[in-house]
Design a protein around this motif. Structure first.
Motif, PDB file in Angstrom:
ATOM      1  N   GLU A 152       0.228  -1.113  14.484  1.00  0.00           N
ATOM      2  CA  GLU A 152       0.128  -0.426  13.203  1.00  0.00           C
ATOM      3  C   GLU A 152       1.342   0.486  12.991  1.00  0.00           C
ATOM      4  O   GLU A 152       1.951   0.491  11.922  1.00  0.00           O
ATOM      5  N   LEU A 154       4.234   0.312  14.368  1.00  0.00           N
ATOM      6  CA  LEU A 154       5.441  -0.497  14.302  1.00  0.00           C
ATOM      7  C   LEU A 154       5.690  -0.977  12.880  1.00  0.00           C
ATOM      8  O   LEU A 154       6.820  -1.244  12.487  1.00  0.00           O
ATOM      9  N   GLY A 155       4.634  -1.061  12.078  1.00  0.00           N
ATOM     10  CA  GLY A 155       4.786  -1.549  10.707  1.00  0.00           C
ATOM     11  C   GLY A 155       4.354  -2.991  10.563  1.00  0.00           C
ATOM     12  O   GLY A 155       4.741  -3.662   9.612  1.00  0.00           O
ATOM     13  N   PRO A 158       1.359  -4.270   7.285  1.00  0.00           N
ATOM     14  CA  PRO A 158       1.727  -4.781   5.955  1.00  0.00           C
ATOM     15  C   PRO A 158       2.255  -6.208   6.008  1.00  0.00           C
ATOM     16  O   PRO A 158       2.116  -6.954   5.052  1.00  0.00           O
ATOM     17  N   LYS A 176      -4.698  -6.319  -0.856  1.00  0.00           N
ATOM     18  CA  LYS A 176      -4.877  -5.150   0.011  1.00  0.00           C
ATOM     19  C   LYS A 176      -6.100  -5.302   0.914  1.00  0.00           C
ATOM     20  O   LYS A 176      -6.308  -4.498   1.814  1.00  0.00           O
ATOM     21  N   LEU A 179      -5.565  -5.215   4.529  1.00  0.00           N
ATOM     22  CA  LEU A 179      -5.495  -3.925   5.215  1.00  0.00           C
ATOM     23  C   LEU A 179      -6.888  -3.416   5.565  1.00  0.00           C
ATOM     24  O   LEU A 179      -7.118  -2.921   6.670  1.00  0.00           O
ATOM     25  N   LEU A 280       3.206  -4.435  -2.951  1.00  0.00           N
ATOM     26  CA  LEU A 280       3.065  -4.062  -1.543  1.00  0.00           C
ATOM     27  C   LEU A 280       4.460  -3.862  -0.979  1.00  0.00           C
ATOM     28  O   LEU A 280       5.291  -4.760  -1.032  1.00  0.00           O
ATOM     29  N   GLU A 281       4.675  -2.676  -0.464  1.00  0.00           N
ATOM     30  CA  GLU A 281       5.991  -2.409   0.119  1.00  0.00           C
ATOM     31  C   GLU A 281       5.960  -2.764   1.587  1.00  0.00           C
ATOM     32  O   GLU A 281       5.020  -2.414   2.302  1.00  0.00           O
ATOM     33  N   PRO A 283       7.274  -1.691   4.740  1.00  0.00           N
ATOM     34  CA  PRO A 283       8.033  -0.548   5.244  1.00  0.00           C
ATOM     35  C   PRO A 283       8.961  -0.991   6.358  1.00  0.00           C
ATOM     36  O   PRO A 283       8.751  -2.057   6.951  1.00  0.00           O
TER      37      PRO A 283
END
Lengths: 466, 262
Positions: A152, A154-155, A158, A176, A179, A280-281, A283
């Protein structure tokens, strides 16, 4: 009606600049963007793009059409494998420790001349269940949660949402939901609350109703333990451990597939509609703060979940002991109840004890296996469960085969959500209809799936349990 | 309570955000998703709100307190938003708080590694209030990516104090607190560079703002309200009406709008 009046104010405002039809908003946004660009141009100097390229290269692989899914599944399997491999030894150690203490406790009770029923409730009921929950649950959780939190941090989450977005769209659900699904692996109640990030009420309901298809941490120990015994051959060989990890991955995969199927079905029946658009970005990948992650996931999640389990386990253990030791017409209450559930259980390849354990486990899924064990033990078998092997012996002694184990795993994945989750669904939806539906859908699927497995296994000529 | 449209009106704003006993200063924390807002929040307040590397994590607004230089501050963590245009519930919540909650300072957390995109929010916030501090976060990541930011130039362009930080490592947080305190107490008075739109918009906004001035009685920024009216933001009108306890459409107002129209 404020809306109508408001419109009058707007109409007035809109006509201000001579009835221009061009959107003011677009023109304002253009100015804002140009200004931001100009400022950034003057203030930012990029020397090299080394790391940015690394991010893009990583994304090219992790979210690629070809590699995205296999990598996702492989990561999941790897996490389970590590959990199984790492948890076995400390679990045995803890169990030995706790059961040695149980003997001392029993000795103390006898020396004090405590009545047999008190010893039964406190030591055999409460203490033994509690010890079992801690010994079996603590090590896997202490490995699984930090691993998950690392991903999570670490990114990666998404990216999972990105990979699965197309499926969610096809199922008529919101992207979403990926998530909230991931949050469900931690705790379904948390996952249901997390559904608030979805704006559209229809899609939020879809996400809430299907969150239970993510096996929560209360169910993972059951899955991991049973897979370790029956699919992994007590985890004594490398291939056994791998097989057990693959089984758990398969169960989780099945849960995800059924989640998509149920979302699809619901969005074409009682929750009709089209998925809404969202941004949705992705990151940047960030090196996780390893120590903080470990500290936080152990304190926030592991200890919290364990405390909750222990809180429920102790009274549940006492209740189970009472049910097993109070006799009506020569039969214990448990025997009456399981006898009543036995026909249904046997039909779907489970048994009455298993169904009863799931019913009594309503407050928390963590205690299903301990309750089941208590009920089996109350019929006079082993008194100590200090290793996977001993646990396996009890289960096999009560007529379990790998088919029974598989069915219990399936039913653990597919049955009503725990009490906390049901209550949360009620709070979030303010209607009894949705928690009811959230319980009925998976339970019906679970019974059907178990029945199907029993049927197929019968056809394959597998030996079914007594 | 969920983030529903019904729940984001001014009435819920009051119970959600506005501090109970209004002692000390109120600091709003705004920023794009993934700018590290929750990390800054935790670092400032010492609270351990769970942070996660995915957008939309902060569903419920967190509030925390900290004291600095003898003043006490209530920090309100707003939902992550890309803009204040109120096209989503999160944006509406953030905007309503910044404009109606009247925080003493609004800290906008921006990601130093993608400054340009994050500046949009800063610019929009400066249209509402001048008491803005820019927290240029993730400086450690920017350094790793070899991105160099001319902080004085940025501050000069914006007309705002800019504090570079790396909240995860605790870098720059002491200075951030100093600057927040300075702006809150009024020893530092940011003068944001105004954003100039095209002539037609400016003219219309100017006329409308003059008409709105007496109605708003200085409680809201007239130019900003005029721009939002021109833009056609329905949610804001209702918010303003609730805030002023007065319909913008009552006879007196209608008259003035007619004058503007003429």
């Amino acid at each position: 009606m404020p809306g109508r009046k408001t419109n009058q104010v707007f109409d007035a405002a809109r006509h201000l600049a001579g009835g221009m039809t061009a959107s003011y908003r677009d023109r304002m946004v253009t100015v804002l963007y140009a200004r931001a660009e100009a400022i950034a141009f003057r203030a930012v100097e990029k020397n090299a793009k080394a790391r940015w390229d690394l991010d893009q290269r990583l994304d090219a692989i992790l979210t690629s059409r070809v590699w995205g899914y296999p990598i996702m599944l492989a990561l999941l399997a790897f996490v389970f494998w590590l959990t199984l491999e790492g948890a076995d030894y400390p679990s045995t150690l803890l169990a030995n420790l706790f059961f040695a203490f149980q003997d001392m406790l029993s000795g103390l009770f006898y020396r004090l001349g405590a009545p047999e029923w008190l010893h039964g409730i406190v030591v055999l009921g409460m203490y033994r269940t509690l010890a079992w929950v801690v010994a079996v649950m603590l090590p896997p959780m202490a490995i699984f949660f930090p691993m998950f939190t690392l991903l999570e941090d670490l990114g990666y989450l998404p990216r999972i949402a990105f990979n699965l977005d197309n499926f969610f769209k096809k199922a008529g659900a919101h992207g979403k939901q990926a998530l909230t699904m991931c949050m469900g692996f931690g705790c379904n109640a948390a996952g249901v609350v997390g559904c608030r990030i979805i704006d559209s009420p229809r899609e939020r309901l879809l996400a809430i109703l299907t969150n239970n298809f993510s096996p929560c941490n209360g169910r993972f120990p059951t899955l991991i333990t049973l897979a370790g015994i029956f699919m992994g051959g007590f985890l004594t060989t490398v291939s056994g451990t791998v097989l057990a990890a693959l089984t758990v991955t398969g169960i989780v995969g099945l849960g995800i597939i059924l989640m998509f199927f149920t979302s699809w079905l619901l969005s074409r029946t009682i929750l009709k509609g089209v998925p809404s658009f969202f941004v949705l970005e992705l990151p940047p990948y960030r090196p996780p703060q390893v120590l903080q992650v470990i500290a936080r996931s152990i304190l926030d999640r592991t200890i919290y979940v364990l405390a909750r389990a222990a809180l429920v386990a102790a009274p549940a253990g006492a209740l189970t002991w009472v049910l097993a030791n109070v006799h009506l017409d020569d039969l214990s209450i448990i025997a009456h109840l399981t006898g009543w559930l036995q026909p249904l259980g046997k039909t779907v390849g489970l048994d009455g004890y298993i169904l009863l354990a799931f019913v009594l486990g309503l407050p928390a899924n963590e205690i299903v296996l301990p309750i089941l064990l208590m009920s089996y033990l109350s019929t006079g078998m082993l008194t100590e469960v200090d290793s996977l092997a001993a646990l396996g012996e009890i289960l096999v002694g009560n007529g379990w085969t790998w088919v029974t184990a598989l069915n219990v795993m399936l039913f653990s994945l597919l049955h009503w959500p725990c009490g906390t989750t049901l209550l949360t669904i009620y709070k979030e939806t303010k209607s009894l209809k949705w928690p009811l539906l959230a319980a009925v859908i998976p339970t019906a699927m679970g019974l059907a799936a178990c029945f199907l497995v029993k049927l197929l296994a019968g056809l394959l000529g597998a030996k079914l349990g007594g | 309570m969920g983030l529903t449209r019904q729940a984001t009106g001014f009435s819920t704003l009051q119970e959600n955000f506005l501090p109970d006993g209004s002692n000390g200063y109120v600091v709003a924390l705004a920023g794009n998703p993934n700018a590290g807002k929750s990390t800054v929040f935790n670092a400032l307040t010492g609270l351990k709100q769970h942070t996660g590397n995915w957008p939309g994590k902060t569903v419920l607004q967190a509030r925390g307190k900290f004291t600095h230089q003898g003043h006490s501050f209530t920090l309100v963590d707003l939902p992550g938003t890309y803009s204040l245009l109120a096209s989503s519930v999160e944006e509406q919540v953030a905007r309503d708080f910044i404009c109606f909650g009247r925080p003493d300072v609004t800290v906008v957390v921006v990601d130093a590694t993608c400054l340009e995109r994050h500046l949009n929010l800063v610019l929009q916030v400066t249209e509402v209030t001048s008491k803005v501090v820019v927290c240029l976060n993730l400086m450690d990541e920017a350094r790793r990516k070899k991105i160099v930011i001319d902080v004085p130039a940025l501050a000069g362009e914006l007309g705002l104090p800019v504090v570079p930080t790396a909240a995860r490592k605790g870098e720059g947080l002491a200075r951030l607190k100093d600057v927040i305190a300075a702006v809150a107490t009024g020893t530092l008075h940011p003068v944001p560079t105004p954003i100039v739109y095209d002539a037609a918009i400016e003219a219309a906004a100017g006329r409308l703002a003059r008409q709105l001035q007496p109605l708003l009685r200085g409680r809201l920024n007239a130019r900003w309200v005029a721009l939002r009216l021109l833009e056609g933001d329905a949610t804001l009108i209702e918010g303003i009406q609730e805030f002023l306890g007065r319909e913008l459409d009552d006879p007196g107002v209608k008259l003035q709008l007619k004058e503007v129209l003429a």
